[in-house]
Design an enzyme around this catalytic site. Structure first.
Site, short mmCIF file in Angstrom:
data_model
loop_
_atom_site.label_atom_id
_atom_site.label_comp_id
_atom_site.label_asym_id
_atom_site.label_seq_id
_atom_site.Cartn_x
_atom_site.Cartn_y
_atom_site.Cartn_z
N GLU A 35 0.85 -1.20 0.00
CA GLU A 35 0.00 0.00 0.00
C GLU A 35 0.88 1.24 0.00
OE1 GLU A 35 -3.34 0.92 -0.21
OE2 GLU A 35 -2.50 2.92 -0.03
N THR A 42 -9.86 4.31 -0.65
CA THR A 42 -10.69 5.49 -0.93
C THR A 42 -11.89 5.56 -0.02
OG1 THR A 42 -10.03 5.48 -3.24
CG2 THR A 42 -12.05 6.64 -2.71
N TYR A 99 -8.16 -1.84 9.98
CA TYR A 99 -7.74 -2.49 8.73
C TYR A 99 -6.40 -3.19 8.91
CZ TYR A 99 -11.40 -1.42 5.44
OH TYR A 99 -12.60 -1.44 4.78
N GLY A 115 3.73 -0.22 -5.36
CA GLY A 115 3.98 -1.52 -5.98
C GLY A 115 3.84 -1.40 -7.49
N TYR A 177 -22.31 11.90 -8.52
CA TYR A 177 -22.41 11.56 -7.09
C TYR A 177 -21.66 12.54 -6.20
CZ TYR A 177 -23.72 6.57 -7.91
OH TYR A 177 -24.32 5.40 -8.25
N ILE A 178 -20.35 12.71 -6.53
CA ILE A 178 -19.49 13.45 -5.61
C ILE A 178 -19.86 14.92 -5.59
CG2 ILE A 178 -17.09 14.11 -5.15
CD1 ILE A 178 -16.20 11.41 -6.21
N ARG A 198 -22.40 20.78 -16.95
CA ARG A 198 -22.72 20.96 -18.37
C ARG A 198 -24.10 20.43 -18.76
NH1 ARG A 198 -18.09 16.72 -20.52
NH2 ARG A 198 -19.05 14.84 -19.72
N ARG A 204 -26.79 12.78 -14.31
CA ARG A 204 -27.07 12.14 -15.59
C ARG A 204 -27.08 10.61 -15.41
NH1 ARG A 204 -25.97 14.24 -20.67
NH2 ARG A 204 -24.28 15.59 -19.97
N ALA A 340 -26.82 4.46 -3.18
CA ALA A 340 -27.39 5.68 -2.61
C ALA A 340 -26.52 6.86 -2.98
CB ALA A 340 -27.47 5.57 -1.10
N GLU A 440 -43.86 3.23 3.70
CA GLU A 440 -45.10 2.50 3.41
C GLU A 440 -45.65 2.83 2.02
OE1 GLU A 440 -48.61 3.45 5.84
OE2 GLU A 440 -47.68 5.38 6.32
P1 NDP Z 1 -19.57 10.75 -11.94
O1 NDP Z 1 -19.15 9.92 -13.08
O2 NDP Z 1 -20.71 10.33 -11.09
O3 NDP Z 1 -19.89 12.23 -12.43
C1 NDP Z 1 -18.96 12.94 -13.18
C2 NDP Z 1 -19.50 14.34 -13.40
O4 NDP Z 1 -18.50 15.12 -14.03
C3 NDP Z 1 -20.72 14.39 -14.31
O5 NDP Z 1 -21.55 15.42 -13.88
C4 NDP Z 1 -20.10 14.70 -15.67
O6 NDP Z 1 -20.94 15.41 -16.51
C5 NDP Z 1 -18.99 15.63 -15.26
N1 NDP Z 1 -17.89 15.68 -16.21
C6 NDP Z 1 -17.14 14.65 -16.69
N2 NDP Z 1 -16.18 15.11 -17.51
C7 NDP Z 1 -16.31 16.44 -17.55
C8 NDP Z 1 -15.61 17.48 -18.22
N3 NDP Z 1 -14.56 17.22 -18.99
N4 NDP Z 1 -16.01 18.74 -18.02
C9 NDP Z 1 -17.06 19.01 -17.23
N5 NDP Z 1 -17.77 18.08 -16.56
C10 NDP Z 1 -17.39 16.81 -16.71
O7 NDP Z 1 -18.24 10.95 -11.10
P2 NDP Z 1 -17.95 11.36 -9.60
O8 NDP Z 1 -16.60 11.97 -9.64
O9 NDP Z 1 -19.06 12.15 -9.01
O10 NDP Z 1 -17.91 9.96 -8.87
C11 NDP Z 1 -17.07 8.90 -9.33
C12 NDP Z 1 -17.66 7.58 -8.97
O11 NDP Z 1 -17.50 7.36 -7.58
C13 NDP Z 1 -19.15 7.43 -9.21
O12 NDP Z 1 -19.45 7.04 -10.51
C14 NDP Z 1 -19.55 6.39 -8.21
O13 NDP Z 1 -19.40 5.12 -8.78
C15 NDP Z 1 -18.56 6.57 -7.08
N6 NDP Z 1 -19.18 7.25 -5.94
C16 NDP Z 1 -20.25 6.69 -5.31
C17 NDP Z 1 -20.84 7.31 -4.23
C18 NDP Z 1 -22.01 6.69 -3.55
O14 NDP Z 1 -22.28 5.51 -3.79
N7 NDP Z 1 -22.75 7.44 -2.73
C19 NDP Z 1 -20.34 8.59 -3.73
C20 NDP Z 1 -19.24 9.10 -4.47
C21 NDP Z 1 -18.69 8.45 -5.53
P3 NDP Z 1 -22.03 14.68 -17.48
O15 NDP Z 1 -23.12 14.20 -16.58
O16 NDP Z 1 -22.45 15.78 -18.37
O17 NDP Z 1 -21.30 13.58 -18.17
#
Ligand code: NDP
Length: 459
Positions: A35, A42, A99, A115, A177-178, A198, A204, A340, A440
């Site tokens: 590691e 993460t 961990y 690594g 999500y983030i 965008r 989306r 979620a 419910e």
């Molecule tokens: P996401 O893939 O969910 O979202 C990426 C966002 O960035 C979208 O709004 C996308 O726009 C936008 N984007 C991508 N490229 C560009 C660009 N070049 N310019 C401008 N906007 C851009 O990624 P996240 O970073 O939010 O999360 C990563 C992953 O982490 C998630 O897919 C999920 O699997 C995991 N995650 C899960 C969580 C949970 O379960 N609660 C919490 C946090 C993360 P557009 O929609 O237009 O493509």
């Protein structure tokens, strides 16, 4: 037979790598884990856990406001951001310790450093070379940012969890999500938040009703929703940043955070030289057994870019260990994975959104209920939620369940079991509701939303 230092070397001690390693160790394999940062990965150190702790605290001002509706008077609410970050970090230290203990208890050797793969059975870490019958790559993903002038002034979610001072004004770019989770966090603690993206609405790919509801509710809570617009240039100023947008507008802020996706962390790992096939964004291509194109090299978790969620990485790690070290072949199930979003209000979802269900099944029935949580009836809180069921008309199976609202994540976990068991709408209807709850609604929805095809025909 060749002799190796280890049966298994795992690169990356996140959720997937640790689960696989300690299970392999418990089945008698000689295992090492490498590691680069700290054991935990993460989710524990830079994602789910610290994020959710910050989400909990960010609800407090709204809860205090709501308390007035129940007769409470609270004077002088103040917040110590440094105390919050310190408390969160103490909890992360505790989890990191757990961990480490889990690995030690399974007799897994730990190495610190980066690594890299030398060949199909050799890994380098620092000036050491270690050999193994199998190598498991579980290095996860890392935030990516677009190439915008001044992007070096932006932070990612990694830094956003570590800021020593709360920004009074923050621009969050992205609407996945983030982005929506961090916009909610900072808004809750009192920052002025501009959410810039965008698309025309957030999230989306999610169900359209869910997207509409969350976009509206975030705006109602004071987040400035800046859709269909992106930063063109970021300029450093004395107090923070000046963000020049592609519609000509300008936003001044203390911080700008990009949440524009994450990519598999495979650069410089030596995978291609070892013959490992990579796919889109550098993800390791694997088969149903998490095995790469090089038979002795496996991969689990976000580095494979299948479904990037911790419980999925854990399932992939577990099934790898069962298959390879317990003579119990199983592959991880990627269907109907509930998930979620800890936005405000939160979202819980399992199965397909309406547009995907329509593509897959053709004829579907849709049941939707919008609701105002009972908790808010005595308060001035105008937050509304949504529940939605999508049913395949032919089989009557519930193929999608979505919720926006208080406790959505907790509620959808249970609904997820029903969906996984192929429950039909009649099974839902035959279940007695628990009253009074929001949940419910999932067993009392009787009215189908008019089929868009029939509505069009009538027009
Ligand atoms: P996401 O893939 O969910 O979202 C990426 C966002 O960035 C979208 O709004 C996308 O726009 C936008 N984007 C991508 N490229 C560009 C660009 N070049 N310019 C401008 N906007 C851009 O990624 P996240 O970073 O939010 O999360 C990563 C992953 O982490 C998630 O897919 C999920 O699997 C995991 N995650 C899960 C969580 C949970 O379960 N609660 C919490 C946090 C993360 P557009 O929609 O237009 O493509």
């Amino acid at each position: 037979m060749a002799s190796y230092d280890y049966d298994l070397i795992t690169i990356g001690a996140g959720s997937g790598g640790v689960r696989a390693s300690r299970m392999a160790g418990s089945y008698g394999a000689k295992v090492a884990v490498i590691e680069e940062v700290r054991e935990g990965g993460t989710c524990v150190l830079r994602g789910c856990v610290p994020k959710k702790l910050l989400v909990y605290g960010s609800h407090v001002p709204e809860e205090v406001e709501d308390a007035a509706g129940y007769g409470w008077k609270v004077d002088g609410l103040s917040h110590d951001w440094g105390a919050l970050i310190d408390a969160k970090n103490r909890e992360l230290d505790r989890l990191h310790g757990i961990y480490v203990k889990l690995l030690e208890n399974a007799n897994v050797d730990r190495y610190h450093g980066r690594g890299t793969i030398v060949d199909a059975h050799t890994v380098a870490v620092g000036d050491k070379r270690l050999t193994a019958e199998r190598i498991l790559v579980a290095v996860g993903g890392w935030p990516t940012m677009p190439d915008v002038p001044g992007i070096e002034h932006a932070i990612s979610s990694n830094e956003a969890l570590e800021l020593r001072a709360r920004p009074d004004r923050i621009v969050v770019v992205g609407s996945g999500y983030i982005a929506v989770e961090f916009a909610g966090i900072y808004n809750g603690y009192g920052s002025k938040v501009d959410l810039v993206f965008r698309a025309d609405k957030v999230l989306r790919g999610f169900d359209e009703d869910v997207r509409d509801t969350l976009t509206d509710e975030m705006a109602k809570k004071g987040i400035n929703i800046v859709a269909k617009t992106l930063p063109e240039r970021i300029e450093k100023t004395a107090s923070g940043v000046r963000v020049h947008m592609n519609d000509g507008s300008v936003i001044d802020a203390d911080q700008i955070m990009y949440a524009t996706g994450r990519a598999p962390n495979t650069a410089g790992l030596g995978l291609e030289a070892a013959g490992v096939e990579l796919g889109r964004n550098g993800a390791i291509k694997v088969n149903e057994w998490s095995q790469s194109s090089v038979p002795s090299i496996y991969a689990v978790g976000d580095v494979t870019d299948r479904i990037n969620l911790t419980p999925v990485a854990i399932a992939e790690g577990r099934t790898f260990a069962e298959t390879v070290y317990n003579n119990n072949p199983m592959s991880a199930d990627h269907d109907d994975v509930p998930s979620a979003v800890f936005s405000q209000p939160p979202i819980g979802t399992v199965g397909l959104p309406e547009h995907e269900a329509r593509d897959k099944y053709g004829e579907i029935d849709v049941y939707v209920a919008g609701f105002r949580p009972m908790k808010y009836t005595l308060t001035e809180n105008t937050e509304r939620g949504l529940q939605k069921l999508i049913v395949d008309r032919a089989s009557q199976r519930v193929v999608g369940a979505h919720m926006v609202g208080v406790d959505a994540a907790e509620i959808i976990q249970g609904i997820g079991i029903a969906v996984k068991m192929n429950a039909t709408k009649a099974d839902f209807d035959a279940t007695v509701g628990i009253h009074p709850t929001a949940a419910e609604e999932f067993v009392t929805m009787r009215d189908k939303r008019p089929d868009p095809k029939h509505v069009e025909a009538a027009d």
